[in-house]
Structures are given as C-alpha cells and as structure tokens.
Design a protein around this motif. Structure first.
Motif, PDB file in Angstrom:
ATOM      1  N   UNK A   1       0.820  -1.213   0.000  1.00 20.33           N
ATOM      2  CA  UNK A   1       0.000   0.000   0.000  1.00 20.33           C
ATOM      3  C   UNK A   1       0.851   1.260   0.000  1.00 20.33           C
ATOM      4  N   UNK A   2       2.100   1.151   0.480  1.00 16.15           N
ATOM      5  CA  UNK A   2       2.983   2.323   0.505  1.00 16.15           C
ATOM      6  C   UNK A   2       3.352   2.809  -0.878  1.00 16.15           C
TER       7      UNK A   2
ATOM      8  N   UNK B   1       2.199 -12.108  -7.522  1.00 13.04           N
ATOM      9  CA  UNK B   1       1.553 -11.216  -6.563  1.00 13.04           C
ATOM     10  C   UNK B   1       0.102 -11.613  -6.368  1.00 13.04           C
ATOM     11  N   UNK B   2      -0.396 -11.465  -5.131  1.00 14.87           N
ATOM     12  CA  UNK B   2      -1.789 -11.800  -4.840  1.00 14.87           C
ATOM     13  C   UNK B   2      -2.427 -10.671  -4.050  1.00 14.87           C
ATOM     14  N   UNK B   3      -3.649 -10.920  -3.582  1.00 14.65           N
ATOM     15  CA  UNK B   3      -4.377  -9.870  -2.864  1.00 14.65           C
ATOM     16  C   UNK B   3      -5.041  -8.911  -3.827  1.00 14.65           C
ATOM     17  N   UNK B   4      -5.519  -7.816  -3.305  1.00 17.21           N
ATOM     18  CA  UNK B   4      -6.246  -6.837  -4.106  1.00 17.21           C
ATOM     19  C   UNK B   4      -5.346  -5.672  -4.498  1.00 17.21           C
ATOM     20  N   UNK B   5      -5.803  -4.931  -5.485  1.00 17.52           N
ATOM     21  CA  UNK B   5      -5.103  -3.714  -5.881  1.00 17.52           C
ATOM     22  C   UNK B   5      -5.389  -2.655  -4.819  1.00 17.52           C
ATOM     23  N   UNK B   6      -4.368  -2.092  -4.167  1.00 25.15           N
ATOM     24  CA  UNK B   6      -4.626  -1.158  -3.060  1.00 25.15           C
ATOM     25  C   UNK B   6      -5.288   0.127  -3.544  1.00 25.15           C
ATOM     26  N   UNK B   7      -6.209   0.650  -2.721  1.00 27.46           N
ATOM     27  CA  UNK B   7      -6.872   1.907  -3.047  1.00 27.46           C
ATOM     28  C   UNK B   7      -5.893   3.069  -3.066  1.00 27.46           C
ATOM     29  N   UNK B   8      -4.779   2.910  -2.331  1.00 31.80           N
ATOM     30  CA  UNK B   8      -3.791   3.986  -2.266  1.00 31.80           C
ATOM     31  C   UNK B   8      -3.154   4.282  -3.612  1.00 31.80           C
ATOM     32  N   UNK B   9      -3.389   3.404  -4.571  1.00 30.98           N
ATOM     33  CA  UNK B   9      -2.789   3.611  -5.887  1.00 30.98           C
ATOM     34  C   UNK B   9      -3.325   4.886  -6.538  1.00 30.98           C
ATOM     35  N   UNK B  10      -4.426   5.384  -5.999  1.00 29.36           N
ATOM     36  CA  UNK B  10      -4.965   6.647  -6.491  1.00 29.36           C
ATOM     37  C   UNK B  10      -4.070   7.830  -6.218  1.00 29.36           C
TER      38      UNK B  10
ATOM     39  N   UNK C   1     -11.622  -3.783  -9.507  1.00 26.94           N
ATOM     40  CA  UNK C   1     -10.745  -2.670  -9.865  1.00 26.94           C
ATOM     41  C   UNK C   1     -11.177  -1.452  -9.051  1.00 26.94           C
ATOM     42  N   UNK C   2     -10.286  -0.898  -8.232  1.00 26.83           N
ATOM     43  CA  UNK C   2     -10.696   0.292  -7.473  1.00 26.83           C
ATOM     44  C   UNK C   2     -10.941   1.468  -8.398  1.00 26.83           C
ATOM     45  N   UNK C   3     -12.009   2.206  -8.121  1.00 22.12           N
ATOM     46  CA  UNK C   3     -12.320   3.365  -8.960  1.00 22.12           C
ATOM     47  C   UNK C   3     -11.225   4.417  -8.883  1.00 22.12           C
ATOM     48  N   UNK C   4     -10.416   4.376  -7.804  1.00 19.72           N
ATOM     49  CA  UNK C   4      -9.300   5.316  -7.701  1.00 19.72           C
ATOM     50  C   UNK C   4      -8.282   5.105  -8.814  1.00 19.72           C
TER      51      UNK C   4
END
Length: 848
Positions: free
Chosen positions: A394-395, A412-421, A440-443
């Motif tokens: 997330x960093x 890589x696994x898990x979800x795409x972090x929202x912090x990518x916005x 897919x996060x809307x960010x």
C-alpha cells in the motif's frame, strides 16, 4: 626573379581556379531545396560563399551541415588539396564515399554522419594521415571495420555506429594510441572484444552497444582509469565481473552492461564509482560529438529510460554490496535482464535519490518491501518477470512522482490497493500475469494521467468495471483480458477517445456491445472474444475507420454481419466465429481475405466471396404478413386516401347544392331561415288537423302531410301533455341535427314547445332554445300580451295569467286577432263554441 614571381602567381591563380571549379562541381552534384547554395556564383569570390572558409586564397573548410542537401558527393572534392575540415553532417547525401577523399592529406576533421551513404569504407582514406576526427556513423555502410585504421595514428575520435558493418573488431584498433572515443554500436559485429582495446591509454568513451559480440568482457576495462563512458549492453557476453570492478574508475560517469548473460555477484567495488551520472541511453556521446540521430528509435522501450546500468546476468543480489554502502544520491539502479535471485532488501528505502529502479527479468522472490514507499523521487519502478509474491504494498501510493509502474509476470496476490490513487503522475501501469483478486478500485480508473497503458490482464479480478473508466481520456492501451469481469461493457468506454488498443477478451461480460464504442475513432484493435455478449453486432462499428483488428468470436451474438464493415479499408483481421450469426456475408474489404476473416461455427451464414465456400443465399420467401406489409397496405392506404378525397369533394358539392336548395325553399316560404307559421295557417292547411291527412300516429305524436303555401310539407304533432313528449321531441331534434341523408326531409320551422332560443324575436330554430321559452312565445301570441306588459304586476306571470282563465274564461283573455285570422282563412265564421274548443285544445298542449 620577375619570371619566377610570374610563375608563382600563375600557379596560385590556377590553384584558385581549381578550388572554385571543385566547389561548383560539388554544388552541381547535390540538390539544394532550401536554396542555401544559391549565392555560389560569380557575383562574389568563392572564399566568401556560405560554408566556405579560405586561407591565403585556398579552401580550407567546407561546412554545409544541416542544409537539407540530397544527391551525391562529387569526386571533385578531392581536388581541394588544402581542405582541413569537411562537414556534411545531417543531410541526405547518398551513394558511395568517393575514394578521391584520400587525396586530402591535410584533412583533420571528417564528418559524414546522419546521411545515406552506402557501400564500404574506401581504403583510400588510409592516406588521410592527418585525420584526427572521423564521424561516419548513422549511414548505411556495409562491409567490415577496416583493419588499416591503425594507419591513422592521429585519430582521437572514430564514430562508425549505427551502420550495417559486420565481421569482427580488428585487433589493429589497439594500436590507435591517441584514440579517446570509439563508437561501434548498433552494427552486426561478431566475436569478442580484442584485449588490446582495454590497454588503450587514453580511451574515455567505448561503445559497442547492440551488436552480436560474444565471449567475456576483457577485465582490463574495469580498471581503466581514463574510462568515463562504457557501454557493452545488448550483446551476448558471459562470465563474471572482476571482484575489483570499479575500484579504479574514478571518472566513470555511465555504465551499461545490460542485455547480456553475465553471472556471479555484483562486485562491492562498484560502489566506489562515485561519479556515476544519469544519461538518456547507452548510445549517448560526449558534448561536441556527432550524436546518433536514430539512437532513440533503436533503443527498445524496456531500456528507454535506463541511466545507471549494472545490467547483466548477475547471480546473487544478497551477496551484492549492502544498499547502505551505495550513495544516497544514486539516481538510477538497473539490474534488469539477469539471473539475480534472493529478496529485495528492505534497505532499498535508503536510496532516496533513486529515480529509476529496474530489476526486471531476474529470479527475485519474496515480497516487495513496504520501505519502497520512501523513494519519493522514484519515477520508474520495473520489477516485472520475477518470482515476487505477496500483495502490492500500500505504501506504493506514496510515490507521487512515479511515471511508470511495471510489476507484471510475478506471483503477486491480494487486491489492488486503493492507495494507488495517489499516483497522480502515473502514465503506465502493468500488473498483468499475477494472481490479483477483487474489483478494480475506482481510484485507479480515475487517474487521468494514464496515457500509455493500463494492463491488468491475466489475473483473477472480478466484478463490474467502474463507470469512472470513462475518465481515462488520454489512455492509449487498455488490457483487461483473462479475468472474471462481469456485467455489461460500460458505455462510458466510448469517452476514452485516445484508445488504440482495447482488450476485454476472456471475461464474463454480458449484454450487448455498446454502440458508443464507435466513438473511438483512433481505435486499432477491439477484442471482445470469449465473453457472453448477446444481441447483434452494432452497425455503428463500421464508423471506426482506423480499425485494424476486430475480434468478436465465442460469444452469443445473433443477427447479421453489418455490411458497412466491408468499407473499413484499414480492417485486416475480423473474427466472428462461434456465434449465432446468420444471413449474407459481405464480399468486399476484409471479407475477401481468406486468412483475415474467420467465421467458423455460425451455421446459417451464406453468400460472401467464393473462396469462403459458403452456400448461396436463398431468395427470401415472402410470408403473407410480409406481403400485406409490403404490397397490400400501400395499395389499401392509397385507395383510402383517394376515397377520402373523393368523399370530401362530394360532400362539398352536396353542401353547396343543399345550400342552393335551402335558399330556394326559404325563398318560397318568404321568410327568414325558419319562417314563422301561425297556428291558424297550420289548422287551415291540415283541415283542422283532420284524420284524412294523417300518415301515422304514435303514443305521444301524430303526423300528416299536406301543402302549405304551395309547398308540400309534413307536420308532426307532439302531445306535450303526455309524459315524455318533450324528451322525445328533444331526442328527435338532436338526431335530425346530426344525421344527413337525402331521404330525410329538412326542417322548415317549428310550432312546438321546443327548440327556439328567443323565438318571439328571431323565429329561428336553435338547439340553444328550451321548451319554456317556446311556450311563453305561444302564450304571447294567444293573449296578445308580452310578459313585460303592465297587466302583469305583483309577481303575476304570463303562464299564471293564462292558467287562471283556463278553461272557462279563455274568451276573456284570447287575442281577438286570432279569430279574425281564422275567419279570413276559412271564409266562414265559426261558432263561438268551435272557436273556444280549438283554442282550449291548443292551449292545453302548452300548459303544464
């Protein structure tokens, strides 16, 4: 003495004439579209011509660089025997390099780079013994690197890069003891690097990037204290780097080793090369040199932004120098294209000056450390094609300067972090080929900075695509194939006007293909293969005039193939196989291509080009319903229109005739539209309502026919004292008002208790009248008094006045004029009893 002087002057004049002729021959051999050589004529001395410099009346320099010249290089240039500088850089001169240049014994600077010269390097150039700088790079020269180059002992710069030179690097180059810059990059050279080159005492720039060189890199290069720029990238070198590599590189600024098969640990001594600086590419030359014009086009996208290249097959990252020993000012660390294993150390976060971190195509495993978020200046992060596991940290959203993020082909696994916005400068993101899950996060799709690519293909993502995807108006490539996305394809994708490649294949999309995709005028590939799309292929797709590839196979599409697609001249691939399409296949454009058009698995297609071997389309059988729609209905409609028009014309004519007839009848009756007829006239005409004239009788009425004022009329008498008589009269009047027929007699007038608006003043029959007002009018006639007469006082009304006298005192209130009219009409004086009986009978009809 005089004779000797004259001979010298004559020789000088002759030599000057030779230089002038050589220059004019040069001008004649080239094409000058910009007109920069237009002033080369007799109006001015040739030493003053643009690009020409002279000493003591002899041409010493010819510099026509970047003049846009084409054509060939004249042999006469070899006659400029005092020429020291010949600069034709950045033109379009073609043909072979003339061997006559070998006569230029005084030539020290020769630059023919960035032209279109062909053939081999002429051997005659070995005679240019004074030559110090020779730039022949960026041409189409063939053959090998000449072995005789060591004859040019004054040579300090030799640029032969970006040609098609082949063979081996001659060991004789090791004899060029004054050489400082040696460019042999982007050729077809094979074999190894001669060891003698690593012993050149003054070599500063050595570039053999992108050849076919093999073997080991001579170890002497790694301890060459004079070296400033060293590039051996993109060859097939193998072996390990010396343990003390870089220990004696005090002036090294650029190092490129990538794209080879090097192995072993990264020497800790590389950290001692403290002067390493950023550079655009491994082909970069030093200031003042003839820079390779096409270097950028030859540099692959994966290497385009490399700056520091410890780029070779190095084996153990954990055995490399501690990251803490590397300078915090280091801007680029490139370890890509190797076999480096181990984990990325958490101390990577200490290299706060890093702008590029590239470790792609290695054997790295473990997780990406959260400390990577400390690299605030990082612009490019490339860790693709490794064995990295765990989530995307997330960093990573803290890298606000990041332009390119490539983590593809890992585990890589898990979800795409929202912090990518938080990556507001991001132009490229590639997370493909992992095991990412979730939506897919809307960010992410709200990052309007994305302009190059968003590749999330081959993961385990699911759910619907966010509607915010329409905000990616600058994105060129969107790849979402090989996931589990569901729902409808968002119509908002039509707003992504910059899209060139849209891959949504191998998902679970449902619904129809949105016609809004036709707004993607720059689209080159649209791939919707392997979904659950239904409905027909939108005809609007034929408006995508730049479309080259359209893949719609393995869906549930139905209907026909839009004929407009045959007009998309750019379309070279069309796959509609394994759907439920039917009908005729077009014949032009891509449909005429047996390899470019695929349609298997559609059982009812027909027609098309003969090479597809489809059955011919049968003539369409017209169903009865279709016959009705196509033939009968138009005919019936036309007939109805004609009939209606005829009826309107006929009705108009009849109305006109009716008006004429009504006018005649009214004129015969000599009155207004509905003339007034007195009761006496009716009584006389009907012979006192004799039964002899009766033609019918009902419950509340009787009717008869007779002549009135020489006109045949019929009289219908309603007995108003009967219950319902008034209602019957009103109904018949309403019916006669609405119905028109030639067998229906028209109404002439009315002497009844119905249908007169103000009958006493107008006498007109009107639907606006009422029974009461009509009766009042009749009572006025009988008594000869109006309702406003002075006799009616104290609330006494005309009906009350008549009711009080009925039936015994009628003779007291009756208007005497009625009896006189009766006498005049009958010619006899009736008895008082008869008159009274008649009056009573008439008044009884109108009193309640």
């Amino acid at each position: 003495m005089a004779l000797l002087l004259l001979l010298q002057l004559g020789a000088l004049a002759a030599a000057a004439g030779t230089d002038r002729d050589a220059l004019l021959a040069f001008k004649a051999a080239v094409s000058d579209p910009s007109g920069k050589l237009r002033s080369w004529n007799d109006t001015v001395h040739f030493c003053r011509w643009p690009g020409v410099s002279c000493t003591a009346g002899r041409v010493t320099s010819l510099d026509v660089s970047a003049h846009g010249l084409t054509g060939t290089l004249s042999l006469a240039v070899g006659d400029l025997e005092h020429l020291r500088v010949l600069n034709l850089t950045d033109n379009g001169v073609s043909g072979r390099i003339p061997a006559s240049l070998g006569r230029l014994r005084r030539l020290t600077y020769l630059s023919l780079c960035d032209n279109a010269f062909t053939g081999e390097i002429p051997t005659a150039l070995r005679n240019c013994s004074a030559l110090a700088v020779a730039f022949l790079n960026n041409n189409n020269l063939t053959g090998g690197v000449p072995e005789w180059l060591d004859a040019l002992q004054n040579l300090t710069v030799l640029g032969l890069g970006h040609n098609s030179l082949s063979g081996r690097i001659p060991p004789s180059l090791g004899n060029l003891t004054k050489i400082q810059k040696l460019q042999l990059d982007q050729n077809l050279l094979e074999g190894g690097i001669p060891d003698g080159l690593s012993r050149l005492p003054d070599l500063r720039f050595f570039n053999v990037y992108q050849n076919r060189l093999t073997g080991e890199i001579p170890p002497g290069f790694f301890n060459m204290s004079s070296l400033q720029r060293f590039s051996v990238a993109n060859n097939m070198f193998h072996g390990e780097l010396p343990a003390d590599a870089g220990a004696r590189w005090p002036d090294l600024q650029f190092l490129f080793l990538g794209g080879n098969n090097l192995s072993g640990p990264i020497p800790a001594s590389l950290a001692m090369a403290s002067n390493l600086k950023p550079s655009a590419s491994p082909t970069t030359a030093s200031p003042g040199a003839c820079h390779p014009r096409s270097a950028a086009s030859a540099w692959s996208r994966s290497n385009r932004r490399r700056r520091l290249g410890v780029l070779g097959g190095l084996n153990q990252l954990q055995r490399a120098a501690s990251m803490s020993r590397l300078s915090a000012q280091l801007q680029t660390l490139n370890l890509g294209g190797n076999s480096i294993s181990g984990v990325i150390p958490s101390s990577i976060g200490n290299l706060v000056g890093l702008q590029t971190l590239d470790a792609h195509s290695n054997l790295l495993d473990g997780e990406i450390p959260e400390g990577i978020g400390k690299l605030k200046n990082l612009q490019e992060l490339r860790l693709q094609q490794n064995r990295l596991t765990g989530p995307v940290p997330s960093s990573i959203g803290s890298l606000s300067q990041l332009l390119s993020l490539d983590l593809s082909r890992n585990l890589l696994n898990g979800t795409i972090p929202y912090s990518i916005g938080g990556l507001q400068q991001l132009t490229l993101i590639d997370l493909s080929g992992n095991k990412l899950t979730g939506h897919i996060p809307k960010e992410l799709v709200s990052l309007q900075s994305l302009s190059f690519a968003m590749d999330l293909s081959d993961n385990r993502l699911d759910g619907r695509l966010p509607h915010e995807v329409g905000q990616l108006v600058q994105l060129a490539i969107m790849a979402l194939s090989g996931n589990g996305f569901s729902g409808e394809v968002p119509a908002e994708l039509g707003s992504c006007q910059s899209l060139e490649f849209l891959d949504l294949d191998s998902n679970l999309f449902t619904g129809s293909i949105p016609s809004s995709l036709s707004r993607l005028k720059g689209i080159r590939r649209l791939n919707l293969t392997g979904n659950r799309l239904t409905g027909s292929i939108p005809p609007q797709l034929s408006q995508m005039l730049g479309l080259q590839e359209l893949y719609l196979s393995r869906n549930d599409l139905s209907g026909g193939i839009p004929a407009g697609l045959e007009n998309v001249s750019s379309l070279v691939e069309l796959d509609v196989s394994y759907n439920h399409l039917e009908g005729q296949v077009p014949t032009l454009g891509v449909f005429a291509n047996t390899t470019g058009f695929k349609m298997a698995g559609n059982g009812t297609l027909c027609g098309g080009a003969a090479r597809h071997r489809l059955p011919p389309c049968r003539p369409t059988k017209t169903k009865p319903g279709h016959l009705l729609l196509k033939i009968v209905l138009p005919i019936v409609g036309l007939a109805l229109c004609l009939a209606l028009l005829f009826a309107l014309l006929l009705l108009r004519c009849r109305r006109r005739r009716s008006k004429i007839a009504d006018t005649t009848a009214r004129s015969l009756l000599n009155g207004n539209n509905y003339p007034r007829v007195s009761y006496a006239e009716l009584a006389k005409a009907t012979e006192d309502f004799s039964n002899g004239n009766l033609i019918g009788a009902g419950e509340v009425w009787a009717k008869g026919s007779f002549e009135l004022q020489d006109v045949a009329v019929a009289v219908k008498v309603f007995h108003l004292q009967q219950v319902g008589a008034s209602k019957t009269f009103l109904s018949e009047c309403e019916a006669l008002r609405r119905v028109k027929h030639r067998n229906l007699a028209s109404i002439i007038t009315c002497r009844s208790s119905i249908d007169a608006k103000e009958y006493g003043t107008s006498g007109e029959v009107s639907t606006c009248g009422d029974v009461y007002s009509f009766g009042i009018t009749l009572l006025e006639i009988f008594v000869g008094k109006a309702p406003t007469d002075e006799a009616f006082k104290d609330g006494l009304t005309l009906p009350e006045f008549v009711s009080e006298a009925f039936p015994d005192k009628l003779e007291q209130i009756l208007d005497p004029a009625l009896l006189q009219d009766e006498e005049l009409l009958s010619g006899a004086v009736p008895s008082s009893e008869e008159s009274e009986l008649r009056v009573r009978r008439m008044i009884a009809w109108f009193l309640p």
